[in-house]
Design an enzyme around this catalytic site. Structure first.
Site, PDB file in Angstrom:
ATOM      1  N   PHE A  19       0.952  -1.145   0.007  1.00 27.76           N
ATOM      2  CA  PHE A  19       0.012  -0.010   0.054  1.00 27.76           C
ATOM      3  C   PHE A  19       0.867   1.479   0.027  1.00 27.76           C
ATOM      4  O   PHE A  19       0.714   2.183  -1.013  1.00 27.76           O
ATOM      5  CB  PHE A  19      -0.932  -0.032   1.273  1.00 27.76           C
ATOM      6  CG  PHE A  19      -1.395   1.225   1.750  1.00 27.76           C
ATOM      7  CD1 PHE A  19      -2.202   2.173   0.757  1.00 27.76           C
ATOM      8  CD2 PHE A  19      -1.520   1.750   2.817  1.00 27.76           C
ATOM      9  CE1 PHE A  19      -2.668   3.182   0.887  1.00 27.76           C
ATOM     10  CE2 PHE A  19      -2.105   2.849   3.402  1.00 27.76           C
ATOM     11  CZ  PHE A  19      -2.549   3.487   2.488  1.00 27.76           C
ATOM     12  N   THR A  43       1.573  -9.849   1.030  1.00 30.02           N
ATOM     13  CA  THR A  43       0.344  -8.878   1.151  1.00 30.02           C
ATOM     14  C   THR A  43       0.437  -7.787   0.001  1.00 30.02           C
ATOM     15  O   THR A  43      -0.457  -6.830   0.045  1.00 30.02           O
ATOM     16  CB  THR A  43       0.296  -8.154   2.307  1.00 30.02           C
ATOM     17  OG1 THR A  43       1.560  -7.641   2.715  1.00 30.02           O
ATOM     18  CG2 THR A  43       0.124  -9.410   3.592  1.00 30.02           C
ATOM     19  N   LYS A 113      24.666  -1.145   4.030  1.00 25.89           N
ATOM     20  CA  LYS A 113      26.193  -0.992   4.505  1.00 25.89           C
ATOM     21  C   LYS A 113      27.126  -1.308   3.152  1.00 25.89           C
ATOM     22  O   LYS A 113      28.157  -0.582   3.141  1.00 25.89           O
ATOM     23  CB  LYS A 113      26.355  -1.942   5.784  1.00 25.89           C
ATOM     24  CG  LYS A 113      28.022  -1.991   6.121  1.00 25.89           C
ATOM     25  CD  LYS A 113      27.988  -2.970   7.095  1.00 25.89           C
ATOM     26  CE  LYS A 113      29.477  -3.753   7.109  1.00 25.89           C
ATOM     27  NZ  LYS A 113      29.742  -4.968   7.650  1.00 25.89           N
ATOM     28  N   TYR A 153       4.452  -8.602  15.530  1.00 24.84           N
ATOM     29  CA  TYR A 153       4.934  -7.301  14.650  1.00 24.84           C
ATOM     30  C   TYR A 153       5.378  -6.218  15.646  1.00 24.84           C
ATOM     31  O   TYR A 153       6.462  -5.674  15.207  1.00 24.84           O
ATOM     32  CB  TYR A 153       3.161  -6.902  14.457  1.00 24.84           C
ATOM     33  CG  TYR A 153       3.296  -5.300  13.538  1.00 24.84           C
ATOM     34  CD1 TYR A 153       4.111  -5.487  12.312  1.00 24.84           C
ATOM     35  CD2 TYR A 153       2.900  -4.283  13.833  1.00 24.84           C
ATOM     36  CE1 TYR A 153       4.174  -4.438  11.413  1.00 24.84           C
ATOM     37  CE2 TYR A 153       2.926  -3.025  13.085  1.00 24.84           C
ATOM     38  CZ  TYR A 153       3.631  -3.173  11.891  1.00 24.84           C
ATOM     39  OH  TYR A 153       3.571  -2.176  10.972  1.00 24.84           O
ATOM     40  N   TYR A 167      23.542  -0.109  14.063  1.00 27.49           N
ATOM     41  CA  TYR A 167      24.346   0.234  12.696  1.00 27.49           C
ATOM     42  C   TYR A 167      24.588   1.492  12.697  1.00 27.49           C
ATOM     43  O   TYR A 167      25.951   1.952  12.182  1.00 27.49           O
ATOM     44  CB  TYR A 167      23.358  -0.263  11.707  1.00 27.49           C
ATOM     45  CG  TYR A 167      23.707  -1.630  11.166  1.00 27.49           C
ATOM     46  CD1 TYR A 167      23.213  -2.597  12.032  1.00 27.49           C
ATOM     47  CD2 TYR A 167      24.190  -2.079  10.058  1.00 27.49           C
ATOM     48  CE1 TYR A 167      23.288  -4.010  11.584  1.00 27.49           C
ATOM     49  CE2 TYR A 167      24.391  -3.429   9.706  1.00 27.49           C
ATOM     50  CZ  TYR A 167      23.832  -4.324  10.633  1.00 27.49           C
ATOM     51  OH  TYR A 167      24.030  -5.689  10.284  1.00 27.49           O
ATOM     52  N   ARG A 194      -7.802  -3.904   7.797  1.00 28.61           N
ATOM     53  CA  ARG A 194      -7.917  -2.923   8.729  1.00 28.61           C
ATOM     54  C   ARG A 194      -9.149  -1.994   8.823  1.00 28.61           C
ATOM     55  O   ARG A 194     -10.170  -2.061   7.952  1.00 28.61           O
ATOM     56  CB  ARG A 194      -6.626  -1.816   8.509  1.00 28.61           C
ATOM     57  CG  ARG A 194      -5.441  -2.556   9.056  1.00 28.61           C
ATOM     58  CD  ARG A 194      -4.239  -1.741   8.626  1.00 28.61           C
ATOM     59  NE  ARG A 194      -3.858  -2.051   7.486  1.00 28.61           N
ATOM     60  CZ  ARG A 194      -2.788  -1.609   7.058  1.00 28.61           C
ATOM     61  NH1 ARG A 194      -1.661  -0.999   7.708  1.00 28.61           N
ATOM     62  NH2 ARG A 194      -2.412  -2.183   5.822  1.00 28.61           N
TER      63      ARG A 194
HETATM   64  N1  UDP Z   1     -11.309  -2.234  13.887  1.00 28.28           N
HETATM   65  C1  UDP Z   1     -12.819  -2.556  13.903  1.00 28.28           C
HETATM   66  N2  UDP Z   1     -13.305  -3.243  12.936  1.00 28.28           N
HETATM   67  C2  UDP Z   1     -12.641  -3.651  11.851  1.00 28.28           C
HETATM   68  C3  UDP Z   1     -11.166  -3.220  11.821  1.00 28.28           C
HETATM   69  C4  UDP Z   1     -10.667  -2.740  12.817  1.00 28.28           C
HETATM   70  O1  UDP Z   1     -13.512  -2.168  14.856  1.00 28.28           O
HETATM   71  O2  UDP Z   1     -13.334  -4.096  11.049  1.00 28.28           O
HETATM   72  C5  UDP Z   1     -10.648  -1.517  14.947  1.00 28.28           C
HETATM   73  C6  UDP Z   1      -9.573  -2.264  15.802  1.00 28.28           C
HETATM   74  O3  UDP Z   1     -10.058  -2.963  16.686  1.00 28.28           O
HETATM   75  C7  UDP Z   1      -8.748  -1.090  16.276  1.00 28.28           C
HETATM   76  C8  UDP Z   1      -9.086   0.033  15.191  1.00 28.28           C
HETATM   77  O4  UDP Z   1     -10.250  -0.308  14.289  1.00 28.28           O
HETATM   78  O5  UDP Z   1      -9.245  -0.790  17.555  1.00 28.28           O
HETATM   79  C9  UDP Z   1      -7.677   0.075  14.171  1.00 28.28           C
HETATM   80  O6  UDP Z   1      -7.651  -1.115  13.786  1.00 28.28           O
HETATM   81  P1  UDP Z   1      -6.712  -1.184  12.654  1.00 28.28           P
HETATM   82  O7  UDP Z   1      -6.727  -2.726  12.212  1.00 28.28           O
HETATM   83  O8  UDP Z   1      -7.135  -0.321  11.314  1.00 28.28           O
HETATM   84  O9  UDP Z   1      -5.263  -0.736  12.743  1.00 28.28           O
HETATM   85  P2  UDP Z   1      -4.465  -0.861  14.183  1.00 28.28           P
HETATM   86  O10 UDP Z   1      -4.445   0.746  14.768  1.00 28.28           O
HETATM   87  O11 UDP Z   1      -5.343  -1.704  15.176  1.00 28.28           O
HETATM   88  O12 UDP Z   1      -2.995  -1.369  13.758  1.00 28.28           O
END
Ligand code: UDP
Length: 323
Positions: A19, A43, A113, A153, A167, A194
């Site tokens: 993305f 991805t 490097k 992550y 580094y 997301r």
């Molecule tokens: N979230 C949600 N429904 C969805 C996807 C995400 O309520 O279908 C919530 C998730 O639990 C978090 C927030 O939205 O609290 C942001 O989630 P995202 O996966 O976009 O990114 P994060 O900030 O968690 O990496």
């Protein structure tokens, strides 16, 4: 901005079919640079770079950076973006996520490097975990559960920062570290998982928007063009410690869902599902440092960015129906 034409750079972008990487690749090609994208497409998506692939100043290498040992030719800049970045995806590919953030980063640092290339690490607001300091400044050390499901992550990105700055301290590589907060826009995958792509696709198909937990948790969303500007400015700066890049406009997830429904003219309802484990309750960047050293701040409001993203995703849906 990286100057056009007479200052042409060879730029490598790991994760450049993803993305953020694909937007960065396009912008750098447009600015007159020679761009190589390395991506294993776990991805990432070739469609994101379809318009670039035949250009003489663009090259795509389908490769896993965990097993890379060489890149041919001179390299001036490396943007190291390769990573799974969506919680849904890193829960699906936990080991791949942990390995790319640790071994993958070491591999690319070694290449930087050898090539004497400047290296920019795409770190993340996740290194702050479920923060106890709000908004988050770069001197906050974070609150991460090292054995929770998100740790693959969070901890591998923390390790990435550790080795990157090491580094630098050993004078092996000239480094930059961007702590990227939630970013959205065209080229996010429909199944990315997301909040913004989920909500938009749910709204456009009049399906219920799925909120995890109460929806009171907050995030601060940055439109991708603002993020690209910040990343380029950081690469061009002479600052090697971490810098927050994100939009400080904080919203609750419930507010976000309502906004998406309204801006898409959707009939969708909202449903509440189980909360995600270790989901940060709040997140908002303090961007004073970026304002000061990069003279950068986001320009696109959440409404404008959502409108552009909704328009893009509805075109994608129409295209899929036509096919
Ligand atoms: N979230 C949600 N429904 C969805 C996807 C995400 O309520 O279908 C919530 C998730 O639990 C978090 C927030 O939205 O609290 C942001 O989630 P995202 O996966 O976009 O990114 P994060 O900030 O968690 O990496």
């Amino acid at each position: 901005m990286i100057e056009k034409t007479n200052d042409t750079k060879r730029v490598v972008i790991t994760g450049g079919a993803g993305f953020i990487g694909s937007h960065l690749a396009r912008r750098l090609v447009e600015d007159g640079h020679i761009v190589t994208v390395i991506d294993n497409l776990i991805t990432g998506d070739l469609e994101n770079i379809a318009d670039l692939i035949d250009l003489p100043t663009f090259e795509f290498l389908e490769q896993d950076i965990n097993s890379i040992s060489k890149i041919s030719g001179k390299v001036d800049y490396i943007f190291h973006l390769a990573s799974i970045a969506s919680p849904k995806e890193y829960l699906r590919y936990p080991l791949q996520t942990a390995v790319v953030g640790s071994i993958g980063t070491l591999k690319i640092l070694d290449i930087a490097k050898e090539k004497r290339a400047r290296f920019l690490l795409a770190s993340t607001s996740e290194i702050y975990g479920d923060p106890k300091v709000h908004p988050q400044r770069e001197d906050y050390w974070g609150n991460v559960n090292p054995i929770g499901p998100r740790a693959v992550y969070d901890e591998s990105k923390r390790f990435s920062e550790t080795v990157t700055i090491t580094y630098h301290r050993l004078n092996l590589v000239d480094v930059r570290i961007a702590r990227i907060f939630n970013t959205y826009g065209p080229n996010m995958r429909k199944k990315d998982g997301r909040a913004i792509p989920n909500f938009i696709f749910q709204a456009l198909t009049n399906e219920p928007l799925t909120i995890h937990g109460s929806g009171k948790q907050t995030r601060s969303f940055c439109f991708v063009s603002d993020m690209i500007e910040g990343l380029i400015k950081l690469m061009q700066s002479n600052y090697s410690n971490p810098v927050n890049l994100g939009n400080p406009n904080e919203v609750s997830i419930l507010e976000l869902a309502k906004k998406v429904i309204k801006l898409s003219n959707s009939r969708s309802q909202i449903t509440f599902t189980d909360p995600m484990i270790d989901d940060p309750k709040v997140r908002k960047p303090d961007i004073s440092l970026a304002r000061k050293i990069l003279q950068w701040e986001p320009k696109i409001s959440l409404e404008d960015g959502l409108r552009q993203t909704i328009a893009h995703f509805s075109r994608t849906l129409v295209k899929k129906k036509v096919r």
